[in-house]
Design an enzyme around this catalytic site. Structure first.
Site, mmCIF file in Angstrom:
data_model
loop_
_atom_site.group_PDB
_atom_site.id
_atom_site.type_symbol
_atom_site.label_atom_id
_atom_site.label_comp_id
_atom_site.label_asym_id
_atom_site.label_seq_id
_atom_site.Cartn_x
_atom_site.Cartn_y
_atom_site.Cartn_z
ATOM 1 N N SER A 146 0.911 -7.122 -1.722
ATOM 2 C CA SER A 146 1.755 -6.590 -2.366
ATOM 3 C C SER A 146 1.685 -5.953 -3.504
ATOM 4 O O SER A 146 0.498 -5.788 -3.702
ATOM 5 C CB SER A 146 3.279 -6.786 -1.863
ATOM 6 O OG SER A 146 4.782 -5.647 -2.495
ATOM 7 N N ASP A 150 4.028 -1.694 8.093
ATOM 8 C CA ASP A 150 4.023 -2.250 6.474
ATOM 9 C C ASP A 150 5.066 -0.631 6.280
ATOM 10 O O ASP A 150 4.947 0.065 6.407
ATOM 11 C CB ASP A 150 2.975 -1.564 5.864
ATOM 12 C CG ASP A 150 3.290 -2.576 4.770
ATOM 13 O OD1 ASP A 150 4.847 -2.355 3.612
ATOM 14 O OD2 ASP A 150 2.608 -2.305 3.809
ATOM 15 N N HIS A 186 4.641 -6.376 6.417
ATOM 16 C CA HIS A 186 4.096 -6.285 4.480
ATOM 17 C C HIS A 186 3.770 -7.863 4.519
ATOM 18 O O HIS A 186 2.923 -7.006 3.805
ATOM 19 C CB HIS A 186 5.002 -5.787 3.847
ATOM 20 C CG HIS A 186 5.001 -5.815 2.597
ATOM 21 N ND1 HIS A 186 3.916 -4.089 1.872
ATOM 22 C CD2 HIS A 186 5.500 -6.169 0.775
ATOM 23 C CE1 HIS A 186 3.639 -4.846 0.809
ATOM 24 N NE2 HIS A 186 4.237 -5.567 0.110
#
Length: 229
Positions: A47, A141, A175
C-alpha cells in the site's frame, strides 16, 4: 528491519510531507551493518509502504531488489521531498466516492490519473531505479488501481531501457495481501478517509493468493539478494 515513518514516538503524526532522507538513513544503516552481506538491500512494502519503496528505489542508492504489494506508482496523500526535489500528491475528486450496500466507502475511483495534466508531476521517476522489481497485485483491490499502477511502472521502466519487472496478478484478491493464514481484511479504517473503506477480495481466493505471494517474494529476494551477493 521494519521502519516506522509516522505517528510513532517522535515521528510526524501526519503524512502531509515525507522526507526521503529519513529512509536513506535506514538504508545506509543496513548497508553498514556487519550482518548485511551487501552490496545492496531489499525493500518490501504494501500500500503506502509500496509507494514509498518504489520512491526509495527510484531516488536512493544501494537498493537491489524491491517487492511492491498493491502500491501506487504516484505519490498519494502528501508530498514527497528529497534534496531539491518535491513530488506533489495526486489530485483527488471526492465526488467519485461511492457507498456499498453495506454502507462502506468505496474509494477506488477517487484518485486522478498520474498520466494526465498536472498530476503527471506526482509520477514516481521509476526509470532512475537500479533495483529489480516484483509487483504483487490484487485484481479486486478497491483502495486504488494497483494493476494499472504496476503496468504503468513497467511501461516506464521498459521505455527507458530498464529490465521488465515481474508482475504477478491475483484474481479475487483485495488490497491487503499479508503473510499466509492471516484473515482477509475486508474493510477497516482508512487513515486518509477518516472512516471505514472496503478493501476488496474474496476470502478463498485472497487466502490462496497470500500463500503464493509469500513464496514468490522469498524466491525473488533469494534470487536478487542471496544468489547475486
Amino acid at each position: 528491519m521494519a521502519l516506522a515513518y509516522h505517528n510513532y514516538e517522535d515521528l510526524p503524526k501526519g503524512l502531509e510531507i515525507l522526507h526521503l532522507d529519513y529512509f536513506e538513513e535506514a538504508v545506509n544503516y543496513l548497508l553498514d551493518h556487519p550482518q548485511v552481506k551487501g552490496p545492496g538491500v531489499g525493500l518490501l512494502g504494501s500500500s503506502k509502504g509500496g509507494e514509498l519503496c518504489l520512491s526509495m528505489a527510484s531516488f536512493l542508492k544501494g537498493i537491489t531488489a524491491s517487492v511492491i504489494i498493491n502500491g501506487s506508482v504516484a505519490i498519494v496523500g502528501g508530498a514527497l521531498h528529497y534534496k531539491d526535489e518535491t513530488l506533489p500528491p495526486l489530485g483527488i475528486d471526492p465526488s467519485r466516492i461511492r457507498l456499498t450496500k453495506d454502507g462502506l466507502t468505496d474509494i477506488l475511483h477517487v484518485l486522478n490519473s498520474p498520466l494526465e495534466g498536472a498530476d503527471q508531476k506526482s509520477f514516481i521517476p521509476v526509470e532512475r531505479a537500479e533495483s529489480a522489481f516484483l509487483f504483487l497485485v490484487g485484481q479486486d483491490d478497491r483502495n486504488w488501481k494497483s494493476e494499472f499502477f504496476a503496468n504503468e511502472a513497467s511501461k516506464c521502466l521498459q521505455a527507458h531501457g530498464r529490465e521488465k519487472p515481474q508482475i504477478i496478478c491475483y484474481p479475487g484478491t483485495g488490497h491487503y495481501i499479508e503473510p499466509p493464514y492471516f484473515p482477509m481484511c475486508r474493510a477497516s479504517l482508512h487513515i486518509f478517509v477518516g472512516g471505514p473503506v472496503i478493501w476488496g477480495g474474496e476470502p478463498r481466493a485472497h487466502a490462496m493468493a497470500q500463500v503464493d505471494a509469500w513464496k514468490q517474494l522469498q524466491t525473488f529476494f533469494h534470487k536478487h539478494l542471496v544468489e547475486k551477493s
